[in-house]
Design an enzyme around this catalytic site. Structure first.
Site, PDB file in Angstrom:
ATOM      1  N   GLU A  95       0.828  -1.193   0.000  1.00 51.27           N
ATOM      2  CA  GLU A  95       0.000   0.000   0.000  1.00 51.27           C
ATOM      3  C   GLU A  95       0.859   1.238   0.000  1.00 51.27           C
ATOM      4  O   GLU A  95       1.960   1.229   0.541  1.00 51.27           O
ATOM      5  CB  GLU A  95      -0.826   0.052   1.288  1.00 51.27           C
ATOM      6  CG  GLU A  95      -1.880  -0.997   1.350  1.00 51.27           C
ATOM      7  CD  GLU A  95      -2.533  -1.041   2.724  1.00 51.27           C
ATOM      8  OE1 GLU A  95      -3.260  -2.006   2.965  1.00 51.27           O
ATOM      9  OE2 GLU A  95      -2.307  -0.125   3.524  1.00 51.27           O
ATOM     10  N   CYS A 342      -1.722   1.183   6.518  1.00 50.22           N
ATOM     11  CA  CYS A 342      -0.724   2.090   5.987  1.00 50.22           C
ATOM     12  C   CYS A 342      -1.242   3.514   6.041  1.00 50.22           C
ATOM     13  O   CYS A 342      -0.511   4.434   6.358  1.00 50.22           O
ATOM     14  CB  CYS A 342      -0.388   1.679   4.569  1.00 50.22           C
ATOM     15  SG  CYS A 342       0.752   2.753   3.737  1.00 50.22           S
TER      16      CYS A 342
END
Ligand code: SAH
Length: 357
Positions: A95, A342
């Protein structure tokens, strides 16, 4: 999917590219045209480089890797932050997040958060990225490639700051991290000033000592999350290997060599690390390191029981830092709805970077 045996174009210096061109029967001056296409105009497919002949475009396509990730999806939350999913050549996913947050004076500062590993070996108990363990390191080209989809028409990136705060522990992938960061930083290449780049670590003390010797130019954030060994060890297993008596002197040595203010990241978890006595200990640590503290309300991770403290409890904690005259930021609530580990990781730094640009 790209053939990973080719070297990454981005790791070539200007002189290396010139030498490579000469060796393969092309004029040396083409190197300038190619660097202009890639680093100024942000053309990352040689076939789109209108200023060079077709034969040279084909050579570049065949000899080097440019983008090594394929962007699968993006998912924008109410605060204009976008989460992007990148697929790597072996099918693994990482990510990265683009943050768009108003800075002081109402100006919009954009920050890109990149990953350095697939999974993570550190096992922090609040972290979604480590839940399935460590898979592999990203190559330097893969770290760089996460930024490429954010080039805008006119040859500018859509972000001004970079934080290495996505999946993985950057200091466990040091060589590739440093190679990638120098491509972002190099004034011949993407040219981001070192103060616009922040690396976040869970506190690999040995590596901080190495970096202290090597004159690391970028900003550093340390994920502290507990102000005594007793509490920190409950949250971060890495504290067993590098307890505070080892980590803090290493952080101090790093700060002295680096010359920039360190940030201490502190996720606030209800009933775990949010007591007044932890706040007092945190204040002492911050003062001894001359560090800035970034308080981050814990974001719930599916499958974990922890919760964020109430606003009143967070305020009481912050007040202790305030009274001790510690420089700190309390991350705003807004934007925390992004439902990505993330994303959570990345968002919290944005305020801090804006505060200390
Ligand atoms: N391994 C590095 C970088 C990745 S984690 C490091 O430990 O710093 C980066 C940051 O993400 C951590 O400091 C932590 O503050 C944040 N983070 C991870 N999971 C979170 C969660 N559930 N809620 C809030 N912040 C989180």
């Amino acid at each position: 999917m790209p053939d990973i045996k080719r070297p990454s174009f981005f790791l070539l210096s200007f002189e290396e590219l010139q030498a490579e061109l000469l060796k393969c029967g092309f004029e040396k001056y083409r190197a300038r045209q190619i660097f202009d296409c890639v680093y100024r105009m942000k053309i990352f497919d040689p076939q789109g480089m209108a200023t060079i002949p077709k034969k040279l475009r084909d050579f570049l396509s065949g000899a080097f890797l440019f983008s090594e990730t394929e962007t699968l999806g993006r998912n924008i939350d109410g605060d204009m932050t976008g989460k992007f999913l990148h697929r790597l050549h072996d099918g693994n996913l990482v990510e990265c997040v683009l943050l768009e947050a108003p800075a002081e004076g109402g100006e919009i500062r954009k920050t890109l958060c990149v990953s350095t590993q697939v999974g993570c070996a550190c096992g922090c108990r609040f972290c979604a990225s480590t839940m399935r363990g460590f898979v592999r390191n990203l190559s330097a080209g893969e770290i760089i490639s996460q930024a490429l989809p954010f080039a805008e028409k006119g040859g500018k990136f859509a972000f001004e700051n970079i934080v290495v705060m996505g999946m993985g522990e950057p200091l466990m992938n040091m060589d590739n991290l440093l190679r990638a960061l120098s491509v972002f930083n190099d004034s011949d290449k993407f040219g981001f000033g070192a103060r616009r780049i922040t690396v976040s670590t869970c506190g690999i003390a040995d590596r901080l000592l190495e970096l202290a010797k090597s004159k690391f130019p970028y900003r550093l954030a340390i994920s502290l999350h507990g102000a005594t060994d007793e509490i920190r060890s409950k949250i971060m297993p890495i504290n067993g290997k590098y307890p505070l008596s080892v980590l803090l002197p290493a952080a101090d040595a790093f700060a002295k060599s680096n010359g920039r203010m360190i940030t201490l990241e502190y996720i606030m978890i209800d009933g775990v690390n949010d007591s007044r006595s932890q706040a007092g200990e945190l204040a002492k640590i911050a003062k001894s390191l001359h560090a800035h503290v970034n308080l981050i309300p814990y974001n719930k991770v599916e499958g974990l029981e922890w919760r964020r403290p109430t606003a009143a409890r967070r305020a009481a904690f912050a007040e202790i830092l305030e009274k001790s005259k510690v420089s700190y930021t309390m991350r705003r609530e807004k934007g925390s709805d992004i439902n990505a580990a993330c994303g959570q990781l990345a968002l919290k730094t944005s305020d801090n970077i804006q505060k200390n640009p």
